[in-house]
Design an enzyme around this catalytic site. Structure first.
Site, PDB file in Angstrom:
ATOM      1  N   GLU A  41       0.835  -1.211   0.000  1.00 12.88           N
ATOM      2  CA  GLU A  41       0.000   0.000   0.000  1.00 12.88           C
ATOM      3  C   GLU A  41       0.863   1.252   0.000  1.00 12.88           C
ATOM      4  O   GLU A  41       1.886   1.305   0.680  1.00 12.88           O
ATOM      5  CB  GLU A  41      -0.895  -0.031   1.242  1.00 12.88           C
ATOM      6  CG  GLU A  41      -2.229   0.615   1.044  1.00 12.88           C
ATOM      7  CD  GLU A  41      -3.099  -0.124   0.043  1.00 12.88           C
ATOM      8  OE1 GLU A  41      -3.213   0.366  -1.102  1.00 12.88           O
ATOM      9  OE2 GLU A  41      -3.655  -1.178   0.383  1.00 12.88           O
ATOM     10  N   HIS A  42       0.441   2.245  -0.783  1.00 11.93           N
ATOM     11  CA  HIS A  42       1.187   3.507  -0.936  1.00 11.93           C
ATOM     12  C   HIS A  42       2.593   3.246  -1.491  1.00 11.93           C
ATOM     13  O   HIS A  42       3.531   3.991  -1.185  1.00 11.93           O
ATOM     14  CB  HIS A  42       1.257   4.275   0.392  1.00 11.93           C
ATOM     15  CG  HIS A  42      -0.052   4.942   0.737  1.00 11.93           C
ATOM     16  ND1 HIS A  42      -0.425   6.152   0.203  1.00 11.93           N
ATOM     17  CD2 HIS A  42      -1.077   4.553   1.526  1.00 11.93           C
ATOM     18  CE1 HIS A  42      -1.620   6.493   0.679  1.00 11.93           C
ATOM     19  NE2 HIS A  42      -2.041   5.526   1.469  1.00 11.93           N
ATOM     20  N   SER A  75     -26.042   6.973 -15.232  1.00 13.46           N
ATOM     21  CA  SER A  75     -25.622   5.938 -14.286  1.00 13.46           C
ATOM     22  C   SER A  75     -26.856   5.461 -13.538  1.00 13.46           C
ATOM     23  O   SER A  75     -27.696   6.283 -13.151  1.00 13.46           O
ATOM     24  CB  SER A  75     -24.603   6.508 -13.298  1.00 13.46           C
ATOM     25  OG  SER A  75     -24.425   5.606 -12.222  1.00 13.46           O
ATOM     26  N   LEU A 132     -12.341   0.147  -2.765  1.00 13.58           N
ATOM     27  CA  LEU A 132     -12.318  -1.004  -3.680  1.00 13.58           C
ATOM     28  C   LEU A 132     -12.194  -0.541  -5.127  1.00 13.58           C
ATOM     29  O   LEU A 132     -12.336  -1.315  -6.058  1.00 13.58           O
ATOM     30  CB  LEU A 132     -13.576  -1.863  -3.492  1.00 13.58           C
ATOM     31  CG  LEU A 132     -13.735  -2.417  -2.071  1.00 13.58           C
ATOM     32  CD1 LEU A 132     -15.030  -3.198  -1.938  1.00 13.58           C
ATOM     33  CD2 LEU A 132     -12.550  -3.298  -1.689  1.00 13.58           C
ATOM     34  N   SER A 133     -11.967   0.740  -5.284  1.00 11.87           N
ATOM     35  CA  SER A 133     -11.669   1.341  -6.570  1.00 11.87           C
ATOM     36  C   SER A 133     -12.810   1.349  -7.574  1.00 11.87           C
ATOM     37  O   SER A 133     -12.650   0.977  -8.739  1.00 11.87           O
ATOM     38  CB  SER A 133     -10.427   0.704  -7.192  1.00 11.87           C
ATOM     39  OG  SER A 133      -9.822   1.682  -7.979  1.00 11.87           O
ATOM     40  N   GLU A 167      -8.210   9.957 -14.353  1.00 16.02           N
ATOM     41  CA  GLU A 167      -8.440  10.189 -12.924  1.00 16.02           C
ATOM     42  C   GLU A 167      -7.460  11.217 -12.348  1.00 16.02           C
ATOM     43  O   GLU A 167      -7.839  12.073 -11.561  1.00 16.02           O
ATOM     44  CB  GLU A 167      -8.346   8.857 -12.163  1.00 16.02           C
ATOM     45  CG  GLU A 167      -8.760   9.005 -10.721  1.00 16.02           C
ATOM     46  CD  GLU A 167      -9.210   7.705 -10.060  1.00 16.02           C
ATOM     47  OE1 GLU A 167      -9.339   6.676 -10.757  1.00 16.02           O
ATOM     48  OE2 GLU A 167      -9.428   7.728  -8.841  1.00 16.02           O
ATOM     49  N   ASP A 179      -4.527   0.767  -9.188  1.00 13.39           N
ATOM     50  CA  ASP A 179      -5.902   0.333  -9.427  1.00 13.39           C
ATOM     51  C   ASP A 179      -6.133  -0.026 -10.882  1.00 13.39           C
ATOM     52  O   ASP A 179      -6.678  -1.084 -11.209  1.00 13.39           O
ATOM     53  CB  ASP A 179      -6.884   1.445  -9.026  1.00 13.39           C
ATOM     54  CG  ASP A 179      -6.779   1.787  -7.550  1.00 13.39           C
ATOM     55  OD1 ASP A 179      -6.099   1.038  -6.821  1.00 13.39           O
ATOM     56  OD2 ASP A 179      -7.369   2.796  -7.140  1.00 13.39           O
TER      57      ASP A 179
HETATM   58  P1  ADP Z   1     -13.230   4.421  -4.680  1.00 12.37           P
HETATM   59  O1  ADP Z   1     -12.456   4.369  -5.952  1.00 12.37           O
HETATM   60  O2  ADP Z   1     -12.459   3.945  -3.495  1.00 12.37           O
HETATM   61  O3  ADP Z   1     -14.551   3.710  -4.754  1.00 12.37           O
HETATM   62  P2  ADP Z   1     -13.233   7.242  -5.252  1.00 12.37           P
HETATM   63  O4  ADP Z   1     -13.554   8.424  -4.413  1.00 12.37           O
HETATM   64  O5  ADP Z   1     -11.887   7.153  -5.851  1.00 12.37           O
HETATM   65  O6  ADP Z   1     -13.561   5.953  -4.368  1.00 12.37           O
HETATM   66  O7  ADP Z   1     -14.272   7.149  -6.449  1.00 12.37           O
HETATM   67  C1  ADP Z   1     -15.666   7.235  -6.203  1.00 12.37           C
HETATM   68  C2  ADP Z   1     -16.297   8.106  -7.288  1.00 12.37           C
HETATM   69  O8  ADP Z   1     -16.353   7.343  -8.541  1.00 12.37           O
HETATM   70  C3  ADP Z   1     -17.741   8.468  -7.000  1.00 12.37           C
HETATM   71  O9  ADP Z   1     -17.820   9.630  -6.185  1.00 12.37           O
HETATM   72  C4  ADP Z   1     -18.293   8.729  -8.402  1.00 12.37           C
HETATM   73  O10 ADP Z   1     -17.909  10.007  -8.864  1.00 12.37           O
HETATM   74  C5  ADP Z   1     -17.544   7.690  -9.248  1.00 12.37           C
HETATM   75  N1  ADP Z   1     -18.368   6.473  -9.354  1.00 12.37           N
HETATM   76  C6  ADP Z   1     -18.182   5.295  -8.716  1.00 12.37           C
HETATM   77  N2  ADP Z   1     -19.151   4.397  -9.046  1.00 12.37           N
HETATM   78  C7  ADP Z   1     -19.973   5.023  -9.916  1.00 12.37           C
HETATM   79  C8  ADP Z   1     -21.173   4.647 -10.616  1.00 12.37           C
HETATM   80  N3  ADP Z   1     -21.721   3.436 -10.479  1.00 12.37           N
HETATM   81  N4  ADP Z   1     -21.751   5.561 -11.432  1.00 12.37           N
HETATM   82  C9  ADP Z   1     -21.212   6.790 -11.566  1.00 12.37           C
HETATM   83  N5  ADP Z   1     -20.097   7.194 -10.931  1.00 12.37           N
HETATM   84  C10 ADP Z   1     -19.479   6.346 -10.115  1.00 12.37           C
HETATM   85 MG    MG Z   2     -10.719   5.492  -6.367  1.00 10.38          MG
END
Ligand code: ADP
Ligand code: MG
Length: 378
Positions: A41-42, A75, A132-133, A167, A179
């Protein structure tokens, strides 16, 4: 794909919803999994090592090309939708979740793709903001769908690049490449050893288990300060040692030539790389992974200071249940932990009882299996 659903169920479900929203059938359907990092990690932005695996929770995308030069994003999991003329897609111009999709579009155009109108629908069973990305599952599924649909011929490394640029440069989250690399390259029943210095990957059979993820439901805010601060500190530490990245540093150098915060940050990175290698050796030879996974958590808690009360509590419960290993995963400050070697029912019972004594939300444990990477499913 969601638990208990077959691939064709998933394809018909998203295709039907796509038809309701747009009045058309999609040109195709793709999916990209979430990922869990077993250890490492990191380390990704420090030229180090990591050992993630993909899980059976996916972000699915249905996509159709449009005549008009517009990007239309829907979405099933997020309110609202967005419509942008393709000429208006540039960093800073698009907010919210569609920025991840638009970022992929922008990175592809920057790479020479002749922009084309698109409409797309996203549906996901990867919990969002849980480490969980879900963000990389979204960018990778988008990149793969456009690559396939328009026959761009991009290989795995290029897809990782596109998803990563979306990203980091477009959305503005200073994430490493772990990721995207895991989600593109994963193989069922295996973890993926990633070397971020040589940019090489190799598959490592993952036969220990059960593998359980515990979502603390504490939301991290990746895009903001703390993560960027850790990156900066690692850069300062490697500069102080005269290296391009902390991958070149030894523990002795870190302990004798650095002090204070920079020493602790660098010590985490250097010892974490060693723990990844010892875990890989153990998995390959079928011997015990020893203390490496627990030690990773302690190092993230004490030296890197990215854990939180809930993650520490879950790891303690797992230890009491006799786990082979347990640690926080992802950037930190919340999100999920991975626990190896405890049945999910037992773990959940013990978590319920430990957390019922403190205020707040009860973390949720679910079993995961090492799964295949992103692919076309319909
Ligand atoms: P993680 O990658 O750990 O889940 P992040 O903050 O990096 O958390 O990413 C989450 C963001 O990804 C959400 O705030 C949204 O903008 C986008 N996202 C995740 N899942 C969806 C989805 N099913 N539909 C639209 N956007 C999504
Ligand atoms: Mg993320």
């Amino acid at each position: 794909m969601k638990n208990g659903q077959t691939l064709s169920d998933e394809v018909s479900k998203i295709t039907d919803r796509f038809a309701e929203l747009t009045g058309h059938q999609p040109d195709g359907v793709w999916e990209a999994p979430g990922r869990v990092n077993l250890i490492g990690e990191h380390t990704d932005y420090n030229g180090g090592l990591a050992l993630p695996f993909a899980i059976e929770r996916h972000t699915t995308i249905a996509l159709r090309s449009l005549e008009q030069a517009e990007l239309r994003c829907f979405s099933t999991d997020y309110p609202g939708w967005s419509l942008n003329p393709v000429s208006a897609i540039r960093p800073g111009a698009i907010d919210g979740w569609p920025a991840y999709v638009a970022g992929v579009f922008w990175a592809l155009v920057d790479k020479g793709w002749e922009p084309h109108g698109l409409e797309l629908l996203i549906s996901s069973s990867v919990p969002s903001g849980s480490g969980l990305s879900s963000s990389a599952a979204l960018t990778v599924s988008t990149a793969m769908s456009i690559n396939d649909r328009f026959e761009l011929g991009l290989g795995q490394d290029e897809l990782v690049d596109i998803a990563h640029r979306a990203e980091s440069e477009f959305v503005g989250a200073p994430v490493g490449r772990l990721d995207q690399t895991a989600i593109v390259g994963a193989r069922a029943s295996n973890a993926l050893l990633i070397d971020f210095e040589s940019h090489s990957i190799s598959h490592v059979p993952l036969k220990i288990g059960p593998l359980v993820v515990v979502d603390t439901k504490v939301k991290h805010a990746n895009v903001e300060g703390d993560y960027a601060q850790r990156r900066l500190e690692c850069e300062q530490a490697s500069n102080a040692l005269g290296y391009a990245s902390l991958r070149s540093a030894t523990l002795e150098e870190v302990e004798t030539r650095l002090s204070g915060t920079l020493q602790r940050r660098a010590r985490h990175v250097v010892t974490e790389n060693a723990r990844v290698m010892s875990t890989v050796d153990a998995l390959r030879s079928g011997t015990s992974v020893g203390d490496a996974i627990f030690a990773s958590h302690r190092s993230l808690r004490d030296d890197f200071e990215v854990s939180c009360f809930e993650l520490d509590a879950v790891v303690s419960v797992a230890e009491r249940c006799g786990a082979i290993g347990a640690r926080m995963v992802g950037g930190g400050f919340g999100g999920s932990a991975v626990v190896v070697g405890v049945e999910v029912e037992l773990l959940q019972r013990e978590i319920d009882s430990a957390f019922s004594k403190v205020a707040g939300v009860i973390p949720e444990a679910f079993e995961v299996k090492p799964s295949a990477g992103a692919r076309r499913i319909g």
